[in-house]
Motif scaffolding. Structure first.
Motif, mmCIF file in Angstrom:
data_model
loop_
_atom_site.group_PDB
_atom_site.id
_atom_site.type_symbol
_atom_site.label_atom_id
_atom_site.label_comp_id
_atom_site.label_asym_id
_atom_site.label_seq_id
_atom_site.Cartn_x
_atom_site.Cartn_y
_atom_site.Cartn_z
ATOM 1 N N LEU A 32 51.116 42.630 -13.506
ATOM 2 C CA LEU A 32 50.068 41.655 -13.780
ATOM 3 C C LEU A 32 49.566 41.149 -12.435
ATOM 4 O O LEU A 32 50.144 40.253 -11.827
ATOM 5 C CB LEU A 32 50.619 40.501 -14.630
ATOM 6 N N ASP A 33 48.492 41.739 -11.950
ATOM 7 C CA ASP A 33 47.972 41.431 -10.621
ATOM 8 C C ASP A 33 46.449 41.386 -10.667
ATOM 9 O O ASP A 33 45.828 41.496 -11.732
ATOM 10 C CB ASP A 33 48.466 42.446 -9.589
ATOM 11 N N GLY A 34 45.851 41.239 -9.497
ATOM 12 C CA GLY A 34 44.406 41.114 -9.440
ATOM 13 C C GLY A 34 43.680 42.294 -10.038
ATOM 14 O O GLY A 34 42.673 42.138 -10.732
ATOM 15 N N SER A 35 44.169 43.496 -9.789
ATOM 16 C CA SER A 35 43.539 44.688 -10.327
ATOM 17 C C SER A 35 43.584 44.689 -11.852
ATOM 18 O O SER A 35 42.608 45.052 -12.519
ATOM 19 C CB SER A 35 44.230 45.936 -9.776
ATOM 20 N N PHE A 36 44.705 44.271 -12.412
ATOM 21 C CA PHE A 36 44.850 44.183 -13.868
ATOM 22 C C PHE A 36 43.816 43.232 -14.457
ATOM 23 O O PHE A 36 43.113 43.569 -15.417
ATOM 24 C CB PHE A 36 46.263 43.721 -14.206
ATOM 25 N N ALA A 66 57.374 34.746 -11.947
ATOM 26 C CA ALA A 66 56.009 34.221 -12.015
ATOM 27 C C ALA A 66 55.173 35.143 -12.891
ATOM 28 O O ALA A 66 55.384 36.362 -12.886
ATOM 29 C CB ALA A 66 55.410 34.125 -10.619
ATOM 30 N N PRO A 67 54.217 34.614 -13.658
ATOM 31 C CA PRO A 67 53.471 35.445 -14.605
ATOM 32 C C PRO A 67 52.438 36.362 -13.962
ATOM 33 O O PRO A 67 51.783 37.126 -14.670
ATOM 34 C CB PRO A 67 52.791 34.426 -15.515
ATOM 35 N N ILE A 68 52.268 36.292 -12.651
ATOM 36 C CA ILE A 68 51.445 37.250 -11.924
ATOM 37 C C ILE A 68 52.229 37.703 -10.702
ATOM 38 O O ILE A 68 53.091 36.988 -10.187
ATOM 39 C CB ILE A 68 50.090 36.663 -11.497
ATOM 40 N N ALA A 69 51.945 38.929 -10.258
ATOM 41 C CA ALA A 69 52.527 39.395 -9.002
ATOM 42 C C ALA A 69 51.987 38.551 -7.854
ATOM 43 O O ALA A 69 51.013 37.812 -8.020
ATOM 44 C CB ALA A 69 52.186 40.870 -8.797
ATOM 45 N N ARG A 70 52.610 38.648 -6.683
ATOM 46 C CA ARG A 70 52.215 37.780 -5.577
ATOM 47 C C ARG A 70 50.703 37.735 -5.416
ATOM 48 O O ARG A 70 50.053 38.751 -5.186
ATOM 49 C CB ARG A 70 52.851 38.246 -4.261
ATOM 50 N N PRO A 71 50.110 36.547 -5.543
ATOM 51 C CA PRO A 71 48.646 36.441 -5.470
ATOM 52 C C PRO A 71 48.139 36.650 -4.048
ATOM 53 O O PRO A 71 48.861 36.406 -3.077
ATOM 54 C CB PRO A 71 48.380 35.004 -5.936
ATOM 55 N N PRO A 72 46.889 37.106 -3.897
ATOM 56 C CA PRO A 72 46.313 37.196 -2.549
ATOM 57 C C PRO A 72 46.282 35.848 -1.839
ATOM 58 O O PRO A 72 46.470 35.775 -0.626
ATOM 59 C CB PRO A 72 44.897 37.720 -2.805
ATOM 60 N N ALA A 73 46.027 34.768 -2.588
ATOM 61 C CA ALA A 73 45.964 33.431 -1.996
ATOM 62 C C ALA A 73 46.356 32.398 -3.040
ATOM 63 O O ALA A 73 46.187 32.613 -4.242
ATOM 64 C CB ALA A 73 44.560 33.135 -1.475
ATOM 65 N N VAL A 74 46.887 31.278 -2.555
ATOM 66 C CA VAL A 74 47.129 30.103 -3.396
ATOM 67 C C VAL A 74 46.297 28.971 -2.810
ATOM 68 O O VAL A 74 46.581 28.459 -1.723
ATOM 69 C CB VAL A 74 48.618 29.706 -3.436
ATOM 70 N N LEU A 128 48.094 22.086 -13.194
ATOM 71 C CA LEU A 128 47.481 23.201 -13.899
ATOM 72 C C LEU A 128 47.032 24.228 -12.868
ATOM 73 O O LEU A 128 46.273 23.901 -11.943
ATOM 74 C CB LEU A 128 46.282 22.722 -14.708
ATOM 75 N N ALA A 129 47.494 25.469 -13.030
ATOM 76 C CA ALA A 129 47.089 26.556 -12.144
ATOM 77 C C ALA A 129 46.065 27.438 -12.845
ATOM 78 O O ALA A 129 46.217 27.778 -14.022
ATOM 79 C CB ALA A 129 48.300 27.391 -11.740
ATOM 80 N N VAL A 130 45.021 27.786 -12.121
ATOM 81 C CA VAL A 130 43.961 28.663 -12.609
ATOM 82 C C VAL A 130 44.124 30.016 -11.925
ATOM 83 O O VAL A 130 44.273 30.084 -10.702
ATOM 84 C CB VAL A 130 42.573 28.078 -12.277
ATOM 85 N N VAL A 131 44.113 31.097 -12.692
ATOM 86 C CA VAL A 131 44.212 32.440 -12.133
ATOM 87 C C VAL A 131 42.854 33.119 -12.262
ATOM 88 O O VAL A 131 42.266 33.170 -13.350
ATOM 89 C CB VAL A 131 45.297 33.257 -12.857
ATOM 90 N N MET A 132 42.358 33.645 -11.156
ATOM 91 C CA MET A 132 41.009 34.214 -11.131
ATOM 92 C C MET A 132 40.990 35.644 -11.671
ATOM 93 O O MET A 132 41.891 36.437 -11.422
ATOM 94 C CB MET A 132 40.456 34.198 -9.704
ATOM 95 N N LYS A 133 39.923 35.951 -12.407
ATOM 96 C CA LYS A 133 39.694 37.300 -12.943
ATOM 97 C C LYS A 133 38.805 38.116 -12.018
ATOM 98 O O LYS A 133 39.016 39.314 -11.824
ATOM 99 C CB LYS A 133 39.053 37.208 -14.321
ATOM 100 N N ARG A 134 37.796 37.481 -11.475
ATOM 101 C CA ARG A 134 36.887 38.157 -10.565
ATOM 102 C C ARG A 134 36.322 37.147 -9.581
ATOM 103 O O ARG A 134 36.564 35.951 -9.702
ATOM 104 C CB ARG A 134 35.770 38.887 -11.308
ATOM 105 N N LEU A 235 37.055 33.759 -3.254
ATOM 106 C CA LEU A 235 38.157 33.855 -4.202
ATOM 107 C C LEU A 235 38.264 35.283 -4.714
ATOM 108 O O LEU A 235 37.257 35.917 -5.035
ATOM 109 C CB LEU A 235 37.941 32.901 -5.373
ATOM 110 N N MET A 236 39.503 35.794 -4.796
ATOM 111 C CA MET A 236 39.722 37.174 -5.192
ATOM 112 C C MET A 236 40.412 37.244 -6.547
ATOM 113 O O MET A 236 41.107 36.311 -6.951
ATOM 114 C CB MET A 236 40.594 37.874 -4.140
ATOM 115 N N PRO A 237 40.272 38.346 -7.275
ATOM 116 C CA PRO A 237 41.022 38.516 -8.518
ATOM 117 C C PRO A 237 42.524 38.367 -8.263
ATOM 118 O O PRO A 237 43.063 38.950 -7.323
ATOM 119 C CB PRO A 237 40.673 39.949 -8.940
ATOM 120 N N GLY A 238 43.185 37.571 -9.090
ATOM 121 C CA GLY A 238 44.603 37.312 -8.914
ATOM 122 C C GLY A 238 44.915 36.098 -8.080
ATOM 123 O O GLY A 238 46.075 35.666 -8.025
#
Length: 285
Positions: A32-36, A66-74, A128-134, A235-238
């Motif tokens: 579960l990462d940005g590409s996904f 964590a519900p996503i793999a290491r994000p590009p940025a926090v 609350l954390a927001v995870v980016m799709k695109r 902002l990048m996906p993930g």
């Protein structure tokens, strides 16, 4: 639908929980990462659930990552609740306060929190954390912002206040980037399933209540934050955006800072609960 990852650190497997059952996602995605997220991964999971093509999996007794793999940025927002700004000794900001955490801070929701060497003022912050799709670029209308969001998760934006304020040189990174300082999860809920503006969020230390508020009290809403960030960074996906914490932290002076042996629990409506034990720092090497 709840997306999650389970297994030992660095070896987590993706999975989904739906209607009380858990399913393996390794046949659909490596992680579960940005590409996904960018390639409509959540929609593909929903389609597979509807088609009944996913294999069941038993995660009982497994560590939850964590519900996503290491994000590009926090990316983090400071003082985004008026009462928290007041308890911090600051006026509510006229513009979002933005800082960054190292992605290596992100750990599982129930992993131990390590006090940094020399720490005397480590603090909890339910967010609350927001995870980016695109990638949103130069948005102007908040009505468009949520189209860029994959989903939401629970985060603890831990802070070492002495490092953050007293020896920071005007920047916050020293107090924000310690190992284990961003527990995330246990799950990611798709953006279509939650209203980010109406979620109750709470925290406890050793079972005693600390924070109890609602995202309705944010100074800058999630859509407003995404518009603002889109005008200042890529902002990048993930990527993860922590959206600020309400009042009730140790910085207020009403509660003691964290010590070895303390247990911190956090909860956000619809996003589950996490619990960490505070441990001493590790030796080098």
């Amino acid at each position: 639908m709840e997306l999650f990852r389970f297994g030992a650190p660095g070896k987590e497997r993706p999975a989904v929980r739906h209607e009380g059952r858990e399913y393996d996602l390794t046949g659909l995605t490596a992680d579960l990462d940005g590409s996904f997220f960018e390639t409509d991964g959540i929609e593909r999971v929903a389609a597979a659930l509807a088609a009944g093509t996913l294999d069941p999996v038993d995660t009982a007794g497994q560590r939850i990552g964590a519900p996503i793999a290491r994000p590009p940025a926090v990316v983090c927002i400071g003082m985004n609740y008026a009462a928290h700004a007041t308890e911090s000794g600051a006026a509510p900001p006229q513009h979002p306060v933005v800082f960054l955490k190292h992605p290596g801070c992100v750990v599982g929701p129930d992993d131990d929190v390590i006090l940094p060497l020399g720490s005397t003022k480590t603090d909890w912050e339910v967010e609350l954390a927001v995870v980016m799709k695109r990638t949103p670029r130069h948005l102007t209308d908040p009505a468009d912002a949520l189209d860029y969001v994959a989903g939401y998760a629970l985060a603890n934006d831990l802070s070492e206040r002495a490092f953050q304020i007293e020896v920071s040189g005007g920047q916050w990174s020293k107090g924000k980037c310690a190992e284990t300082f961003n527990p995330l999860g246990p799950v990611l809920r798709p953006a279509s399933e939650l209203d980010p503006g109406r979620l109750r969020l709470r925290s406890w230390v050793n079972g005693e209540p600390r924070q109890d508020s609602s995202t309705a009290d944010m100074i800058f809403s999630v859509p407003e934050l995404i518009v603002h960030l889109s005008q200042h960074m890529l902002l990048m996906p993930g990527d993860v955006v922590n959206t600020g914490t309400p009042e009730g932290v140790a910085l207020s002076g009403r509660f003691p800072y964290l010590r070895v042996g303390d247990v911190v629990a956090l909860e956000i409506e619809g996003l589950g609960r996490q619990e960490q034990t505070v441990v001493g720092h590790r030796a080098a090497g």
